[in-house]
Design a protein around this motif. Structure first.
Motif, PDB file in Angstrom:
ATOM      1  N   ALA A  39       0.700  -1.301   0.331  1.00 34.43           N
ATOM      2  CA  ALA A  39      -0.007  -0.199  -0.244  1.00 34.43           C
ATOM      3  C   ALA A  39       0.128   0.941  -0.636  1.00 34.43           C
ATOM      4  O   ALA A  39       2.085   0.974   0.360  1.00 34.43           O
ATOM      5  CB  ALA A  39      -0.351   0.040   1.082  1.00 34.43           C
ATOM      6  N   MET A  41       0.561   3.851   2.508  1.00 35.60           N
ATOM      7  CA  MET A  41       1.279   4.120   3.310  1.00 35.60           C
ATOM      8  C   MET A  41       2.893   3.639   3.471  1.00 35.60           C
ATOM      9  O   MET A  41       3.625   4.049   4.510  1.00 35.60           O
ATOM     10  CB  MET A  41       0.382   4.311   3.855  1.00 35.60           C
ATOM     11  N   ARG A  67       0.441  -7.355  -3.806  1.00 33.56           N
ATOM     12  CA  ARG A  67      -0.397  -7.961  -2.843  1.00 33.56           C
ATOM     13  C   ARG A  67      -0.684  -9.526  -3.221  1.00 33.56           C
ATOM     14  O   ARG A  67      -0.473  -9.262  -4.516  1.00 33.56           O
ATOM     15  CB  ARG A  67      -1.584  -7.391  -2.586  1.00 33.56           C
ATOM     16  N   MET A  85      -0.394   2.461  -6.944  1.00 32.75           N
ATOM     17  CA  MET A  85      -1.399   3.638  -6.377  1.00 32.75           C
ATOM     18  C   MET A  85      -1.595   4.505  -5.982  1.00 32.75           C
ATOM     19  O   MET A  85       0.122   5.408  -6.002  1.00 32.75           O
ATOM     20  CB  MET A  85      -1.780   2.766  -4.395  1.00 32.75           C
ATOM     21  N   TRP A 161      -8.779   1.495   8.442  1.00 33.64           N
ATOM     22  CA  TRP A 161      -7.505   0.754   7.565  1.00 33.64           C
ATOM     23  C   TRP A 161      -6.280   0.823   8.712  1.00 33.64           C
ATOM     24  O   TRP A 161      -5.789   2.061   9.580  1.00 33.64           O
ATOM     25  CB  TRP A 161      -7.092   1.587   6.489  1.00 33.64           C
ATOM     26  N   ASN A 202      -9.509   5.565  -1.436  1.00 31.70           N
ATOM     27  CA  ASN A 202     -10.410   5.164   0.165  1.00 31.70           C
ATOM     28  C   ASN A 202      -9.451   6.985   1.392  1.00 31.70           C
ATOM     29  O   ASN A 202      -8.236   6.215   0.828  1.00 31.70           O
ATOM     30  CB  ASN A 202      -9.473   3.564   0.468  1.00 31.70           C
ATOM     31  N   VAL A 204      -8.318   7.478   4.255  1.00 31.83           N
ATOM     32  CA  VAL A 204      -8.001   6.824   5.556  1.00 31.83           C
ATOM     33  C   VAL A 204      -7.776   8.742   6.844  1.00 31.83           C
ATOM     34  O   VAL A 204      -6.469   9.317   6.169  1.00 31.83           O
ATOM     35  CB  VAL A 204      -6.565   5.497   5.490  1.00 31.83           C
ATOM     36  N   ASP A 225      -3.933   9.990   4.794  1.00 29.08           N
ATOM     37  CA  ASP A 225      -3.683   9.114   3.709  1.00 29.08           C
ATOM     38  C   ASP A 225      -4.213   8.114   2.666  1.00 29.08           C
ATOM     39  O   ASP A 225      -5.320   7.933   2.727  1.00 29.08           O
ATOM     40  CB  ASP A 225      -3.169   7.487   4.443  1.00 29.08           C
ATOM     41  N   THR A 226      -4.065   8.634   1.419  1.00 29.06           N
ATOM     42  CA  THR A 226      -5.615   8.463   0.664  1.00 29.06           C
ATOM     43  C   THR A 226      -4.882   7.803  -0.310  1.00 29.06           C
ATOM     44  O   THR A 226      -3.945   7.664  -1.058  1.00 29.06           O
ATOM     45  CB  THR A 226      -6.349   9.444  -0.155  1.00 29.06           C
ATOM     46  N   GLY A 227      -5.202   6.321  -1.186  1.00 24.83           N
ATOM     47  CA  GLY A 227      -4.894   5.796  -1.711  1.00 24.83           C
ATOM     48  C   GLY A 227      -6.326   5.309  -2.433  1.00 24.83           C
ATOM     49  O   GLY A 227      -7.370   4.785  -2.434  1.00 24.83           O
TER      50      GLY A 227
HETATM   51  N1  SER Z   1      -3.916   3.380   3.163  1.00 23.62           N
HETATM   52  C1  SER Z   1      -4.988   2.897   2.377  1.00 23.62           C
HETATM   53  C2  SER Z   1      -5.371   2.306   1.356  1.00 23.62           C
HETATM   54  O1  SER Z   1      -3.943   1.657   0.798  1.00 23.62           O
HETATM   55  C3  SER Z   1      -4.978   4.526   0.789  1.00 23.62           C
HETATM   56  O2  SER Z   1      -4.007   4.321   0.708  1.00 23.62           O
HETATM   57  O3  SER Z   1      -6.284   1.691   0.631  1.00 23.62           O
END
Ligand code: SER
Length: 573
Positions: A39, A41, A67, A85, A161, A202, A204, A225-227
């Protein structure tokens, strides 16, 4: 919309709002408790915990991720192993209001993604014993113009998250969904179980830190934290049914389809996903091996090779597909085409014999346990063949047999040599200490992923088997000898300490793969004069007291032991 445009729009949008563009970190995390960055983050954890980021408090990036959890889903419309991401970050700077407003603006502004508000819905955290319901985010969404019926509250399983691993920064999130179906009118009320709603972003709100004891503490620094899943967003924006139609995957699918008549779309997608992932992994320095990252990569490449074989794709090799991957990402990520092609070719050729024999034995009705232990044919491919043949198999029985098998081989080797030592004569004991120094030297030269796979020591020589999958050059042999002889020359003390197994694991003491250890273990340390650890291994001894007793170390043989395992024999003169 093309991939390049989406990347550029995203980065520029946030750059205009005071964010610094930061390049993607490697797929290999700095923090060694996880195998891959999975991710956006993850590489930022130290900064989320308060360390100052050199680029400041607002960051925008596109992170390469891998992943493993989704490996078996690959082949459907939305799952990948490797993906990008998109993320914007506030490190103790802006909070929910700005974060939500900017996401909304990026998605709906006619100069940006131009998505009609009608097609959006959101979910917010519903609250539990650790954190309250996120009314604040819901209110912001409502003020912006998302109707109440399109805002729902969900529990922790859905709208929370982190942390990655056991402990670290985490918090409630708000997720943004897009109605992907052009043929069905968007329902007024948001029902997240309707598959036409796809989560695309997403956000967070990291206001907690989970401790190792499972407690949620209020974070000293509140972060955002956005993803946004890149491939998935690209697909829905273009009205595609699946991610393989996007320009980051489609050229692979079309190349594969040129060379096969097979209609196996799942097989084609697996090949495309896995070769793309492998190309990124090798470029980031991962090597095929039987452990950790190298093993994950081996598994996916072998699965890809299996599908190439079953779709009669012999005319193009996986290495040809690597070139397509390189072209797709030209100017976006630096990828090492030559190195990837070479390693892929080598791995495919190593595997082709196993595959041919494995398939033949499978057809002859051989049992899964025998297929694996005798012919090296991996269970995941047996599962693929079973799927094709509509065959059910008792995998519990397989696991049971595997367990018995492992115990048996452990007892057998333990019976032959006590801990790999033929006796406790002084010459053997010296070679035992040299063995520890050699393992440390191997790791110093080739990296920590080199693990011991077996050992055998007598009065004449030591023998070590270790995970490594190519021949060691004469120059490298010389370097290994020099490293060991240097440690011998420094006259370093060898010290034994007893500790609980948990502690020994925590400090990263070497243990041999597949060997069972008790609750309290003995660890042998060799430390240099400055107190740096040269070697630390789970070991029952005995050893010399100081390395100066060893004499001169010399490697007399280097050879393959089994696939992915090399063997060195060495003496003391
Ligand atoms: N950490 C969150 C995710 O992976 C937002 O970046 O969805």
């Amino acid at each position: 919309m093309k991939s390049a445009e989406l990347r550029q729009k995203f980065l520029e949008f946030f750059e205009k709002r005071g964010h610094k563009i930061v390049p993607s970190a490697s797929l290999i995390p700095q923090d060694t408790t996880t195998l891959f960055n999975s991710a956006g983050m993850q590489p930022l954890v130290p900064y989320l915990l308060g360390e100052k980021h050199p680029a400041g408090k607002r960051i925008v990036d596109i992170q390469k991720c891998f992943r493993t959890v989704d490996i078996d889903e690959v082949g459907d419309d939305t799952h990948n192993t490797f993906f990008e991401m998109l993320g914007n970050w506030s490190l103790g700077d802006y909070w929910k209001e700005d974060s939500i407003r900017w996401s909304f603006e990026f998605l709906t502004d006619k100069n940006e993604l131009n998505i009609p508000i009608q097609r959006l819905a959101v979910s917010c955290f519903g609250g539990d014993e650790n954190a309250p319901k996120d009314e604040e985010s819901a209110k912001i969404w409502e003020n912006i113009g998302i109707s109440k019926e399109r805002i729902i509250f969900l529990p922790k399983e859905d709208n929370w998250w982190g942390p990655v691993g056991e402990s670290g920064p985490c918090g409630p999130d708000t997720e943004i969904f897009y109605w992907k179906n052009n043929n069905v009118p968007v329902p007024q009320k948001f029902d997240p179980t309707d598959k036409n709603w796809v989560e695309i972003w997403n956000n967070v709100f990291m206001q907690y830190v989970k401790t190792a004891d499972g407690e949620y503490m209020t974070a000293e620094q509140k972060n955002v934290d956005t993803g946004m899943g890149f491939e998935r967003t690209l697909a829905v924006l273009n009205g595609y049914e699946n991610i393989y139609e996007t320009d980051v995957l489609q050229p692979l699918i079309s190349k594969i389809s040129e060379y096969t008549n097979s209609e196996d779309f799942r097989g084609k997608r697996i090949v495309a996903d896995h070769i793309r992932a492998t190309t990124f992994m090798i470029s980031d320095g991962i090597e095929f091996s039987n452990t950790d990252r190298g093993y994950v990569m081996r598994r996916i490449l072998r699965k890809a090779a299996y599908y190439c074989n079953s779709m009669n794709l012999e005319k193009i090799g996986l290495a040809d597909l690597v070139e397509i991957v390189i072209k797709i990402y030209e100017g976006v990520y630096p990828l090492d085409g030559n190195k990837v092609c070479q390693s892929v070719k080598k791995e495919v050729s190593l595997f082709s014999k196993t595959l041919a024999t494995g398939k033949k034995k499978y057809e002859e009705g051989e049992d899964a346990f025998i297929l694996f232990t005798t012919y090296g044919f991996p269970p995941e491919l047996i599962k693929e063949l079973d799927k094709e043949n509509g065959k059910e198999r008792d995998w519990v029985l397989f696991e049971q047999k595997m367990k018995e098998h492992q115990e048996l081989s452990r007892t057998a080797s333990a019976g032959m040599f006590k801990g790999g030592l033929a006796d406790h004569e002084p010459a053997t004991v010296k070679l035992h200490t040299a063995h520890h120094l050699l393992l440390a030297a191997l790791q110093e030269l080739f990296g920590k992923q080199v693990k011991q796979r077996g050992s055998n020591i007598n009065q004449e020589r030591l023998r070590i088997d270790f995970s490594f999958d190519r021949k060691i050059t004469p120059e490298e042999i010389k370097k290994l000898e020099d490293i060991v002889n240097d440690k011998i020359g420094q006259g370093l003390d060898v010290v034994r300490r007893e500790m609980p197994i948990g502690e020994a694991q925590k400090i990263g003491a070497e243990m041999e793969f597949g060997v069972k250890y008790g609750n309290t273990v003995s660890v042998y340390f060799i430390e240099d004069k400055k107190g740096n650890t040269v070697s630390k291994e789970f070991c029952g001894g005995p050893h010399v007291a100081n390395t100066k007793e060893l004499g001169k170390f010399k490697i007399v043989k280097e050879e393959a032991s089994s696939q992915g395992v090399r063997r060195i024999k060495a003496i003391l003169q």
